[in-house]
Design an enzyme around this catalytic site. Structure first.
Site, PDB file in Angstrom:
ATOM      1  N   LYS A  34       0.878  -1.242  -0.155  1.00 46.61           N
ATOM      2  CA  LYS A  34      -0.003  -0.143  -0.038  1.00 46.61           C
ATOM      3  C   LYS A  34       0.931   1.388  -0.087  1.00 46.61           C
ATOM      4  CE  LYS A  34      -2.207   1.670   3.432  1.00 46.61           C
ATOM      5  NZ  LYS A  34      -1.880   3.134   3.747  1.00 46.61           N
ATOM      6  N   ASP A  61      -3.275   4.400  -2.079  1.00 47.25           N
ATOM      7  CA  ASP A  61      -4.356   4.744  -1.132  1.00 47.25           C
ATOM      8  C   ASP A  61      -4.676   6.150  -0.743  1.00 47.25           C
ATOM      9  OD1 ASP A  61      -6.244   4.700   1.273  1.00 47.25           O
ATOM     10  OD2 ASP A  61      -4.463   4.376   2.530  1.00 47.25           O
ATOM     11  N   LYS A  63      -7.520   7.923  -1.163  1.00 44.20           N
ATOM     12  CA  LYS A  63      -8.878   8.468  -0.474  1.00 44.20           C
ATOM     13  C   LYS A  63      -9.493   9.540  -1.262  1.00 44.20           C
ATOM     14  CE  LYS A  63      -7.709   6.392   4.102  1.00 44.20           C
ATOM     15  NZ  LYS A  63      -6.286   6.202   3.816  1.00 44.20           N
ATOM     16  N   ASP A  66     -14.260  14.567  -3.418  1.00 40.89           N
ATOM     17  CA  ASP A  66     -14.408  15.840  -3.928  1.00 40.89           C
ATOM     18  C   ASP A  66     -15.692  15.855  -5.030  1.00 40.89           C
ATOM     19  OD1 ASP A  66     -14.015  18.325  -4.988  1.00 40.89           O
ATOM     20  OD2 ASP A  66     -11.786  18.197  -4.450  1.00 40.89           O
ATOM     21  N   THR A 125     -10.909   3.281  10.441  1.00 44.12           N
ATOM     22  CA  THR A 125     -10.684   2.284  11.816  1.00 44.12           C
ATOM     23  C   THR A 125     -10.113   2.941  12.779  1.00 44.12           C
ATOM     24  OG1 THR A 125      -8.617   1.601  10.729  1.00 44.12           O
ATOM     25  CG2 THR A 125     -10.362   0.270  10.229  1.00 44.12           C
ATOM     26  N   ARG A 216       2.532  -1.248  10.799  1.00 49.52           N
ATOM     27  CA  ARG A 216       3.708  -1.245  11.801  1.00 49.52           C
ATOM     28  C   ARG A 216       3.810  -2.652  12.446  1.00 49.52           C
ATOM     29  NH1 ARG A 216       0.920   3.887  14.638  1.00 49.52           N
ATOM     30  NH2 ARG A 216      -0.677   2.822  13.587  1.00 49.52           N
TER      31      ARG A 216
END
Length: 238
Positions: A34, A61, A63, A66, A125, A216
């Site tokens: 990603k 990614d 997002k 608009d 999330t 992570r």
């Protein structure tokens, strides 16, 4: 799909040096990455070209959110970059979602290339019910996630980004062919960090997730390759 086609490692970095070091270390253990806003805004298309040269798939990614025309025109530009997956925000509404789906399909056809998967972000999330309510939302968070998934599917979107806690509800509502890409994955014993709605890799897949985005727990591990391989084993239920 095999586990290494379902595991997407998040490159939450800001430099090519960090990317190259991790990708080289992970080798064939990870095939899907990603690229988010921090990295893309720092190094641009260089990271996409590098990953493609390494025969890796990319989830870009960004997002997008608009007005329909702006999102559609932006996605036409992004489609040709060769990412396997792109995304928009479901909050943009049905007109924006429909314009986005049509733009990606049309541009892929014009370029005679395989159409990237287009997915819609439902609710981040990092948010829990308390924070969701604090921004004036009266509906139950999980119910609204499912509503966004249905809205996206009706507009021609291939799937959604949602927490693993809503995966089973979305799978029931939208069927087996709908993609459910789940961040907030924490292997056994991992810290939650800034995620609120989380699950283990095996738990998320059992609930109906099609892809897992993990950052992570891999990238900050003492041995990222060993961490990735443990996650792949956990995805298999081992």
């Amino acid at each position: 799909m095999k586990p290494n086609q379902r595991l997407i490692v998040a490159l939450d970095f800001s430099s090519m040096g960090e990317v190259e070091q991790l990708v080289e270390h992970l080798g064939g253990s990870v095939n899907y990455y990603k690229v988010g806003m921090e990295l893309y805004f720092s190094v641009g298309n260089r990271v996409l070209h590098y990953l493609q040269q390494q025969n890796k798939q990319v989830f870009l990614d960004l997002k997008l959110h608009d007005i329909p025309n702006t999102v559609a025109r932006s996605l036409k530009s992004l489609t040709g970059l060769g990412a396997a997956m792109l995304n928009v925000h479901a909050f943009g509404g049905p007109a924006m979602l429909k314009a986005a789906a049509e733009a990606v399909a049309g541009e892929a056809e014009r370029l005679r290339m395989e159409k990237p998967k287009l997915i819609a972000v439902t609710v981040l999330t990092s948010m829990d019910q308390t924070e969701w309510s604090s921004i004036g939302q009266t509906a139950e968070l999980s119910g609204q996630v499912v509503n966004f998934a249905r809205l996206a599917q009706a507009a021609g979107i291939d799937g959604v980004v949602a927490s693993p806690q809503e995966a089973a509800l979305i799978r029931e509502a939208c069927g087996n062919d709908f993609l459910i890409v789940t961040p907030g994955i924490r292997p056994q014993g991992s810290e939650r960090n800034d995620q609120s709605r989380v699950a283990t890799p095996h738990g998320a897949l059992a609930a109906g997730a099609s892809h897992l985005v993990i950052g992570r727990p891999v990238t900050a591990a003492a041995d990222p390759r060993q961490a990735a391989e443990r996650i792949l084993a956990e995805m298999e239920g081992e």
